[in-house]
Design a protein around this motif. Structure first.
Motif, PDB file in Angstrom:
ATOM      1  N   THR A 195       0.851  -1.187   0.000  1.00 38.95           N
ATOM      2  CA  THR A 195       0.000   0.000   0.000  1.00 38.95           C
ATOM      3  C   THR A 195       0.887   1.237   0.000  1.00 38.95           C
ATOM      4  O   THR A 195       1.773   1.383   0.859  1.00 38.95           O
ATOM      5  CB  THR A 195      -0.928   0.022   1.223  1.00 38.95           C
ATOM      6  OG1 THR A 195      -1.789  -1.131   1.178  1.00 38.95           O
ATOM      7  CG2 THR A 195      -1.786   1.284   1.227  1.00 38.95           C
TER       8      THR A 195
ATOM      9  N   THR B 107      -4.045  10.016  -0.356  1.00 36.54           N
ATOM     10  CA  THR B 107      -4.804   8.768  -0.305  1.00 36.54           C
ATOM     11  C   THR B 107      -3.854   7.596  -0.120  1.00 36.54           C
ATOM     12  O   THR B 107      -2.636   7.733  -0.283  1.00 36.54           O
ATOM     13  CB  THR B 107      -5.616   8.575  -1.605  1.00 36.54           C
ATOM     14  OG1 THR B 107      -6.450   7.424  -1.471  1.00 36.54           O
ATOM     15  CG2 THR B 107      -4.696   8.384  -2.805  1.00 36.54           C
TER      16      THR B 107
ATOM     17  N   ASP C  34      -8.463   4.103  -1.133  1.00 40.65           N
ATOM     18  CA  ASP C  34      -9.434   4.339  -0.064  1.00 40.65           C
ATOM     19  C   ASP C  34     -10.166   5.673  -0.226  1.00 40.65           C
ATOM     20  O   ASP C  34     -10.948   6.064   0.634  1.00 40.65           O
ATOM     21  CB  ASP C  34      -8.753   4.266   1.306  1.00 40.65           C
ATOM     22  CG  ASP C  34      -7.693   5.341   1.500  1.00 40.65           C
ATOM     23  OD1 ASP C  34      -7.413   6.087   0.539  1.00 40.65           O
ATOM     24  OD2 ASP C  34      -7.139   5.421   2.613  1.00 40.65           O
TER      25      ASP C  34
ATOM     26  N   LYS D 138     -13.591   5.290  -4.602  1.00 41.88           N
ATOM     27  CA  LYS D 138     -13.193   4.672  -3.340  1.00 41.88           C
ATOM     28  C   LYS D 138     -13.502   3.173  -3.351  1.00 41.88           C
ATOM     29  O   LYS D 138     -14.615   2.755  -3.728  1.00 41.88           O
ATOM     30  CB  LYS D 138     -13.921   5.343  -2.177  1.00 41.88           C
ATOM     31  CG  LYS D 138     -13.600   4.724  -0.824  1.00 41.88           C
ATOM     32  CD  LYS D 138     -14.384   5.379   0.300  1.00 41.88           C
ATOM     33  CE  LYS D 138     -14.112   4.691   1.630  1.00 41.88           C
ATOM     34  NZ  LYS D 138     -14.896   5.291   2.741  1.00 41.88           N
ATOM     35  N   ASP D 139     -12.512   2.368  -2.992  1.00 41.47           N
ATOM     36  CA  ASP D 139     -12.597   0.908  -2.900  1.00 41.47           C
ATOM     37  C   ASP D 139     -12.794   0.222  -4.249  1.00 41.47           C
ATOM     38  O   ASP D 139     -12.989  -0.999  -4.300  1.00 41.47           O
ATOM     39  CB  ASP D 139     -13.726   0.476  -1.954  1.00 41.47           C
ATOM     40  CG  ASP D 139     -13.472   0.924  -0.518  1.00 41.47           C
ATOM     41  OD1 ASP D 139     -12.291   1.017  -0.133  1.00 41.47           O
ATOM     42  OD2 ASP D 139     -14.453   1.199   0.202  1.00 41.47           O
TER      43      ASP D 139
END
Length: 754
Positions: free
Chosen positions: A129, A135, A162, A241-242
């Protein structure tokens, strides 16, 4: 042995795993996580770029170049211009950005770093990540090289965030690559762009070899651009997002090593293969690789119960052997670093015949034969090399990619005769197992004759002509140079002479035509018989010791355990001449010929020479640990057997020699296989009947290995009580614990603890 492990990888029976990014091991990991399929290879470099120290290596087997300038004032016999496998097109290159930030793991903030190499599929995965200012972006990279359709490579990049995020992604085919970090050896030919493909065509500077690389994508890019020797496609990705988004890049690489084809043909071929690959898709390619490796493990797996480190290490060895060479093309050989780095210039050494060949002899006979054919196809170059050294016949090079000598260190290139005797031994070993009279008649015997001519012309008589020997040579122990009567050299040369004498005397082959072709006269034959009878072999029957070379017993002694860990590798920390001024041994010399012709020597001779030479051996070579472990197994020295086995099997995974960063050690990898089969299994294959004398170490619960031999598929399993041998094929006679036994299907024996 003052070398210790550098442990940082997870232990798994079928995977190589790194949890958390070990920045100080970056280049070591690049080597360990390398992929290959014999046709091509890529290091485990970060495709998105990396500003720290790294080696962005992409190599094609047989694509090589010559140095841009000659060695100044080179004497006769010293090569003027070396050649080397070159770093080629980077077909995995990408650039990832968001807002004003560019991904670079040398400086970027990341968490949850994880990567693995799956040895059941050849899939390399890396994920983490990226913690940006705005972000958190999860990124996953996947890459694989197809083991069956070896022109094919596939790369996937997956993103998830995210927050709503914009990501910039660039994918390139880039031939502006630097070899040894300094020179680019390509010149531009053309870029070719179509509706569904983006291609690049380049040519090497002096060898004029062609490299074609073309990519297709499962998502149309926003734009593309071409610069000199680089094609780049660009994406502007908008992620909610996601949301998860994956881009797949399909690549076809074609090389023309011998200038056989026109560019138009190659480009059309590349486009056709790309279309087929895209239609097949990522998952089908992955399934093809899984099928390939399933067959590999079914045929060649070694199981070790009770030692997960050894289990992982030996499977990694088999995996890399298969990636590096499996007989895909008969003009390939096995470089010392495979296709994983630029050390040793991609050259093949005498290791191919003495260390690597046994694996293929018992797992892939046709690949073994192809290795021998590489030497036959470069016989012309070996004969030219002999002339350079003022000799007759064929002198095989100490280091080569194309059959010509590639080593410009005269003490190695001019003094080491083991490549030529190694080629002979490979022919002998192959014939001993398979009695392939057609091969010997058409190819092998010609090589033997030319090698014999070279050895006759390179050897000399003493002043009263009562003794024949080799003067001013360097044996396998490269810590002694310009020595006389090196016993390995003399012993192996005598074996060449005796083999050819036996063929002549038995009249099994019609040698007249071949001898005429080779200019091998009655004078050669007479001298060969005389040289064999008078060959100096430094042996003392009282203490049963073979002296490595004349004067070795008088050398100053050094306690190798007094050498500090930080002084390794010695070539980097000691002045060059210092290593020659003592009795320290780099790698087995006397023990090496005793291993190759094991059945010529008694137990007591092996014991005496092991106990004399082992304490002097520093193992500054991947050739060394496994041979010592094999001897230790036979000599009931179980502690040594285990110590050297771990060293050989995990030399790269644990970076014992502190140089895995340069590429993996193919010889150690092949030798690790020998360590199981010849060491623990007690296999001996230097005579007509195969011998097995299995033993087991205390820390193993059991182990098993497989051999493909003639028309038999044999599985040997050993535990502390029993030995099981299963034969799935024609009945085969083996000598087991000293008894000749014909095995039809299955044999169960009580384990005989030595």
């Amino acid at each position: 042995m003052p070398k210790i492990q550098n442990l940082y990888l997870e232990v798994d029976p079928f995977k190589i795993i790194e949890k958390g990014y070990h920045k100080n091991r970056h280049m070591v990991s690049e080597s360990i996580f390398s992929l290959g399929n014999e046709y091509s290879g890529v290091r485990g470099y970060f495709e998105e770029g990396y500003s720290g120290k790294h080696l962005e290596g992409s190599y094609f087997n047989g694509i090589y170049e010559y140095a841009l300038s000659e060695t100044p004032n080179a004497y006769k016999g010293i090569i003027k211009r070396t050649h080397f496998t070159i770093n080629s097109v980077n077909y995995l290159k990408c650039r990832i950005s968001t807002n004003d930030e560019v991904l670079d793991l040398n400086i970027s903030n990341i968490k949850d770093f994880y990567r693995e190499l799956d040895m059941r599929s050849g899939l390399y995965t890396r994920e983490f990540t990226w913690l940006t200012k705005n972000t958190n972006i999860y990124i996953k990279f996947e890459r694989m090289l197809n083991m069956t359709y070896c022109h094919e490579a596939t790369q996937r990049i997956t993103f998830r965030t995210d927050k709503d995020t914009n990501i910039g992604l660039e994918l390139s085919l880039d031939s502006n690559v630097l070899h040894w970090g300094s020179d680019c050896y390509f010149k531009k030919d053309s870029e070719f762009i179509g509706e569904n493909y983006y291609g690049l065509s380049v040519k090497t500077l002096t060898t004029n070899q062609k490299v074609i690389s073309v990519m297709g994508l499962d998502l149309a890019p926003s734009s593309y651009e071409t610069k000199d020797m680089c094609v780049t496609v660009k994406y502007n990705l908008t992620l909610k997002k996601d949301e998860e988004k994956t881009i797949t890049r399909y690549v076809i690489n074609l090389v023309d090593k011998f200038n056989k084809y026109e560019y138009k043909y190659l480009i059309n071929q590349a486009k056709e293969e790309l279309s087929s690959l895209v239609n097949k898709g990522y998952h089908k390619s992955l399934e093809e690789n899984k099928d390939y490796y399933a067959k590999l493990w079914d045929r060649s797996d070694i199981e070790i119960g009770g030692d997960i480190y050894a289990q992982q290490g030996i499977r990694y060895s088999i995996f890399q052997l298969e990636q590096t060479y499996h007989g895909y093309e008969n003009d390939n050989n096995i470089g010392a670093k495979g296709l994983t780095g630029e050390a040793y210039s991609g050259h093949a050494f005498w290791d191919s015949e003495t260390y690597c060949l046994p694996y293929y002899l018992f797992n892939n006979k046709e690949a073994a034969k192809s290795l021998l054919m590489f030497r036959y196809n470069t016989l012309k170059e070996a004969k030219e090399r002999a002339k350079d050294l003022d000799c007759e016949g064929a002198c095989y090079p100490i280091a080569t990619r194309n059959g010509k000598e590639g080593c410009n260190l005269w003490q190695h290139a001019s003094l080491q005769l083991q490549p030529s005797t190694g080629v002979f031994y490979a022919i002998y070993h192959y014939m001993n197992l398979y009695d392939d009279k057609e091969f010997l008649n058409n190819y092998g015997l010609e090589m033997v004759v030319e090698i014999a001519k070279f050895l006759l012309s390179r050897g000399q008589y003493n002043q009263d002509k009562s003794k024949f020997s080799y003067f001013c040579v360097m044996g396998p122990d490269e810590f002694q140079m310009m020595v006389n009567h090196n016993t390995y050299t003399n012993f192996m040369a005598k074996k060449v002479f005796d083999y050819l004498i036996d063929i002549i005397d038995n009249k099994e082959y019609d040698t007249k035509t071949l001898f005429n072709k080779c200019g091998f006269t009655e004078n050669h034959i007479e001298k060969m018989r005389d040289a064999s009878r008078k060959m100096i072999i430094l042996y003392n029957p009282l203490n049963k010791l073979y002296e490595q070379n004349e004067g070795f017993f008088d050398l100053p002694h050094i306690d190798i355990n007094s050498i500090k860990e930080e002084e390794f590798p010695l070539y980097s920390h000691w002045s060059y001449d210092r290593i020659y001024r003592n009795d320290m041994i780099k790698q087995p010399d006397v023990l090496m010929f005793m291993f190759l012709y094991s059945q010529d020597f008694s137990y007591n001779e092996k014991l005496a020479n092991y106990e004399f030479y082992e304490p002097k051996t520093i193992h500054e070579s991947s050739l060394s640990p496994s041979i010592h472990s094999i001897f230790a197994c036979e000599l009931n020295k179980h502690e040594d057997a285990l110590k050297y086995f771990g060293f050989a099997t995990r030399l790269d995974l644990d970076d014992y020699n502190r140089n895995t960063c340069e590429g993996i050690h193919m010889t150690s990898i092949a030798a690790a296989w020998m360590n199981i089969v010849y060491g623990f299994g007690g296999l001996r294959s230097d005579k007509k009947t195969l011998i097995l004398n299995p033993m087991i170490l205390d820390n193993f619960d059991y182990y098993s290995f497989k051999l493909s031999y003639k028309n038999s598929n044999i599985k040997v399993k050993v535990d502390k009580k029993n030995v099981s041998i299963i034969n799935d094929g024609e009945p085969i006679q083996l000598n087991i614990y000293g008894k000749d036994i014909v095995i039809k299907d299955k044999l169960e024996l009580k384990y005989e603890n030595r």
